[in-house]
Design a protein around this motif. Structure first.
Motif, PDB file in Angstrom:
ATOM      1  N   ALA A 132      59.495  64.354  17.292  1.00  0.00           N
ATOM      2  CA  ALA A 132      60.946  64.408  17.104  1.00  0.00           C
ATOM      3  C   ALA A 132      61.660  64.284  18.446  1.00  0.00           C
ATOM      4  O   ALA A 132      62.625  63.511  18.586  1.00  0.00           O
ATOM      5  N   GLY A 133      61.182  65.017  19.451  1.00  0.00           N
ATOM      6  CA  GLY A 133      61.789  64.915  20.778  1.00  0.00           C
ATOM      7  C   GLY A 133      61.598  63.540  21.387  1.00  0.00           C
ATOM      8  O   GLY A 133      62.534  62.978  21.982  1.00  0.00           O
ATOM      9  N   ALA A 134      60.398  62.970  21.236  1.00  0.00           N
ATOM     10  CA  ALA A 134      60.134  61.647  21.790  1.00  0.00           C
ATOM     11  C   ALA A 134      61.016  60.591  21.136  1.00  0.00           C
ATOM     12  O   ALA A 134      61.499  59.668  21.804  1.00  0.00           O
ATOM     13  N   THR A 135      61.246  60.729  19.835  1.00  0.00           N
ATOM     14  CA  THR A 135      62.099  59.760  19.132  1.00  0.00           C
ATOM     15  C   THR A 135      63.529  59.804  19.663  1.00  0.00           C
ATOM     16  O   THR A 135      64.164  58.754  19.855  1.00  0.00           O
ATOM     17  N   ALA A 159      65.974  54.253  32.597  1.00  0.00           N
ATOM     18  CA  ALA A 159      65.800  54.244  31.147  1.00  0.00           C
ATOM     19  C   ALA A 159      64.659  53.326  30.739  1.00  0.00           C
ATOM     20  O   ALA A 159      63.865  53.647  29.854  1.00  0.00           O
ATOM     21  N   THR A 160      64.569  52.175  31.398  1.00  0.00           N
ATOM     22  CA  THR A 160      63.487  51.232  31.082  1.00  0.00           C
ATOM     23  C   THR A 160      62.131  51.832  31.410  1.00  0.00           C
ATOM     24  O   THR A 160      61.177  51.713  30.634  1.00  0.00           O
ATOM     25  N   PHE A 161      62.032  52.491  32.563  1.00  0.00           N
ATOM     26  CA  PHE A 161      60.775  53.123  32.963  1.00  0.00           C
ATOM     27  C   PHE A 161      60.343  54.181  31.950  1.00  0.00           C
ATOM     28  O   PHE A 161      59.193  54.204  31.492  1.00  0.00           O
ATOM     29  N   VAL A 162      61.284  55.079  31.590  1.00  0.00           N
ATOM     30  CA  VAL A 162      60.965  56.153  30.645  1.00  0.00           C
ATOM     31  C   VAL A 162      60.625  55.571  29.275  1.00  0.00           C
ATOM     32  O   VAL A 162      59.660  55.995  28.619  1.00  0.00           O
ATOM     33  N   HIS A 163      61.403  54.590  28.827  1.00  0.00           N
ATOM     34  CA  HIS A 163      61.209  53.991  27.505  1.00  0.00           C
ATOM     35  C   HIS A 163      59.826  53.351  27.396  1.00  0.00           C
ATOM     36  O   HIS A 163      59.108  53.556  26.408  1.00  0.00           O
ATOM     37  N   ILE A 170      53.561  57.362  22.827  1.00  0.00           N
ATOM     38  CA  ILE A 170      53.754  57.490  21.379  1.00  0.00           C
ATOM     39  C   ILE A 170      52.679  56.705  20.629  1.00  0.00           C
ATOM     40  O   ILE A 170      52.134  57.174  19.620  1.00  0.00           O
ATOM     41  N   GLY A 171      52.356  55.510  21.121  1.00  0.00           N
ATOM     42  CA  GLY A 171      51.318  54.721  20.477  1.00  0.00           C
ATOM     43  C   GLY A 171      49.982  55.451  20.448  1.00  0.00           C
ATOM     44  O   GLY A 171      49.279  55.451  19.430  1.00  0.00           O
ATOM     45  N   ILE A 172      49.642  56.105  21.555  1.00  0.00           N
ATOM     46  CA  ILE A 172      48.379  56.849  21.624  1.00  0.00           C
ATOM     47  C   ILE A 172      48.402  58.052  20.682  1.00  0.00           C
ATOM     48  O   ILE A 172      47.440  58.309  19.946  1.00  0.00           O
ATOM     49  N   VAL A 173      49.521  58.798  20.685  1.00  0.00           N
ATOM     50  CA  VAL A 173      49.623  59.977  19.824  1.00  0.00           C
ATOM     51  C   VAL A 173      49.600  59.569  18.349  1.00  0.00           C
ATOM     52  O   VAL A 173      48.957  60.236  17.515  1.00  0.00           O
ATOM     53  N   LEU A 174      50.285  58.486  18.006  1.00  0.00           N
ATOM     54  CA  LEU A 174      50.271  58.013  16.622  1.00  0.00           C
ATOM     55  C   LEU A 174      48.871  57.600  16.190  1.00  0.00           C
ATOM     56  O   LEU A 174      48.471  57.835  15.044  1.00  0.00           O
ATOM     57  N   ALA A 175      48.129  56.978  17.099  1.00  0.00           N
ATOM     58  CA  ALA A 175      46.753  56.605  16.781  1.00  0.00           C
ATOM     59  C   ALA A 175      45.929  57.849  16.466  1.00  0.00           C
ATOM     60  O   ALA A 175      45.114  57.857  15.531  1.00  0.00           O
ATOM     61  N   GLY A 176      46.137  58.929  17.233  1.00  0.00           N
ATOM     62  CA  GLY A 176      45.444  60.180  16.951  1.00  0.00           C
ATOM     63  C   GLY A 176      45.861  60.771  15.618  1.00  0.00           C
ATOM     64  O   GLY A 176      45.025  61.284  14.860  1.00  0.00           O
ATOM     65  N   HIS A 177      47.154  60.689  15.316  1.00  0.00           N
ATOM     66  CA  HIS A 177      47.670  61.201  14.038  1.00  0.00           C
ATOM     67  C   HIS A 177      47.051  60.447  12.866  1.00  0.00           C
ATOM     68  O   HIS A 177      46.614  61.053  11.876  1.00  0.00           O
ATOM     69  N   ILE A 178      46.993  59.130  12.975  1.00  0.00           N
ATOM     70  CA  ILE A 178      46.404  58.316  11.914  1.00  0.00           C
ATOM     71  C   ILE A 178      44.913  58.596  11.782  1.00  0.00           C
ATOM     72  O   ILE A 178      44.361  58.660  10.680  1.00  0.00           O
ATOM     73  N   GLY A 179      44.247  58.782  12.932  1.00  0.00           N
ATOM     74  CA  GLY A 179      42.823  59.106  12.898  1.00  0.00           C
ATOM     75  C   GLY A 179      42.558  60.418  12.179  1.00  0.00           C
ATOM     76  O   GLY A 179      41.606  60.526  11.388  1.00  0.00           O
ATOM     77  N   MET A 180      43.392  61.430  12.435  1.00  0.00           N
ATOM     78  CA  MET A 180      43.241  62.705  11.745  1.00  0.00           C
ATOM     79  C   MET A 180      43.455  62.539  10.241  1.00  0.00           C
ATOM     80  O   MET A 180      42.731  63.131   9.428  1.00  0.00           O
TER      81      MET A 180
END
Length: 210
Positions: A132-135, A159-163, A170-180
């Motif tokens: 939620a915070g990352a979004t 902003a570009t650097f942070v984005h 986020i891509g890595i965390v989502l991959a972990g979420h999908i794996g779980m």
């Protein structure tokens, strides 16, 4: 004389337990779809091998931008659901059992008695808070990148650097979420149909089951 109840008169045990309402499943599916579009279009914009496959880069940019802007909409619409608001309350509360769950996870202790959980375990609560915070950060930095004429160049560069780097995270965390999720068919069934088996609830979320 004490009369004993006839077991045949007892109500039958439920074969399935309701876990998510239709509104909650709609919010999850729509958010997952929009997040998937954002991640996929970002990959086509930043990975050279994928970028060469796209004939209309400007179209990919526009799809990425509008999917990002729409990302908070399902959650905001879901606030009309009482069940969804109640689950947000569950996700926002940490108790002693959550700290115990996290300690067991850090020790890689997979025993069920070492990981007490309510409707959501501590890992799910941490993930929900982080995503939620990352979004929100992605939305804010994305707007700074989109409306370049409204901010100084240092703001746009930052902003570009942070984005970009947060997008990778986020891509890595989502991959972990999908794996779980792939490793727990009953959890996926609960999100798909709204109900879970009593055995799964007793094992994975005993405090909620009680």
């Amino acid at each position: 004389m004490t009369l004993r109840a006839d077991p045949a008169d007892a109500p039958p045990a439920p074969t399935r337990i309701r876990r998510f309402s239709r509104a909650e499943r709609w919010v999850h599916r729509t958010t997952a779809l929009l997040m998937g579009v954002c991640v996929l279009t970002a990959a086509f914009l930043y990975v050279p091998e994928l970028a060469r496959l796209v004939g209309r880069r400007e179209l990919v940019v526009r799809v990425h931008e509008w999917a990002g802007l729409a990302l908070p909409v399902p959650v905001l619409a879901g606030l009309a659901s009482r069940a969804f608001r109640a689950d947000l309350g569950h996700l926002n509360r940490f108790g002693p059992h959550d700290r115990r769950w996290l300690r067991a996870a850090l020790r890689r202790d997979k025993r069920a008695e070492s990981r007490p959980a309510g409707k959501f375990n501590a890992g799910q609560k941490v993930y929900a808070a982080w995503i939620a915070g990352a979004t929100l950060v992605m939305l804010g930095t994305g707007l700074l990148m989109w409306f370049t004429h409204l901010t100084p160049i240092m703001w746009r560069t930052s902003a570009t650097f942070v984005h970009d780097w947060l997008a990778l995270t986020i891509g890595i965390v989502l991959a972990g979420h999908i794996g779980m999720a792939l490793g727990d068919p009953e959890a996926r069934r609960g999100m798909r149909t709204g109900s879970v088996s009593p055995d799964w609830a007793d094992r994975e979320h005993p405090l909620w089951r009680r």
